[in-house]
Design an enzyme around this catalytic site. Sequence first.
Site, mmCIF file in Angstrom:
data_model
loop_
_atom_site.group_PDB
_atom_site.id
_atom_site.type_symbol
_atom_site.label_atom_id
_atom_site.label_comp_id
_atom_site.label_asym_id
_atom_site.label_seq_id
_atom_site.Cartn_x
_atom_site.Cartn_y
_atom_site.Cartn_z
ATOM 1 N N ASP A 149 21.381 0.965 11.277
ATOM 2 C CA ASP A 149 20.671 -0.309 11.409
ATOM 3 C C ASP A 149 20.607 -0.941 10.026
ATOM 4 O OD1 ASP A 149 20.186 -0.120 14.161
ATOM 5 O OD2 ASP A 149 18.295 0.937 13.878
ATOM 6 N N ASP B 187 22.578 -4.067 18.820
ATOM 7 C CA ASP B 187 21.237 -4.340 19.357
ATOM 8 C C ASP B 187 21.079 -5.819 19.688
ATOM 9 O OD1 ASP B 187 20.587 -1.650 18.849
ATOM 10 O OD2 ASP B 187 19.727 -2.116 16.892
#
Length: 194
Positions: free
Chosen positions: A135, A150
């Site tokens: 991330d 995402d």
Amino acid sequence: MPATDSATKASTRALSSRVLAVLAIVALGVYALDQGAKYLIVSSLAPDQQVSVIGQVLTFHFVKNSGAAFSLGSGMTWIFSIVATAVAVFIVIYARRIHSFGWGILFGMLLGGTLGNLTDRLFREPSFGQGHVVDFIQVIGFPAIFNIADSAIVCAMGLFIILTIRGVGLDGLRAQQRAALESSASSPNDTTAP
């Protein structure tokens, strides 16, 4: 009448092929963008390093996430791997039923995002099926760090809401159109003279 039916079936097959092509292109685009961005982040930044992109509004902050969104369930990575695999398989099997470009785009974003994070879980450290997801996108005021996969999944859910509110089915028809077609198909054609 049989010529009309065969023309309709051919038209439906052609539409279905175009929708499948859109789904595949969107999925591949999301997947490539996600994996490319993750490769650049991993090769350019150290874990927990931050780089300002647009002041404090947008920052690249490299973290490894063993859980789901908001780092929930961080000890259950293998379960997320199984669920992501099931979602991807379901989309691939179900794709032939989609005759709407909107739904094709939705399932393409969902498939690309799911495969992007699943690739991390399968092939990144610490082990196969339990890898940590990369991330790196941090937006001011948003409580989580996320990635392109995402974002695609969230956009797919937004499109799902829009299509559902508008009443668009997987066949591309709205409820009123579908009802009109069904009623015209069930009404008898009286072509015989008395």
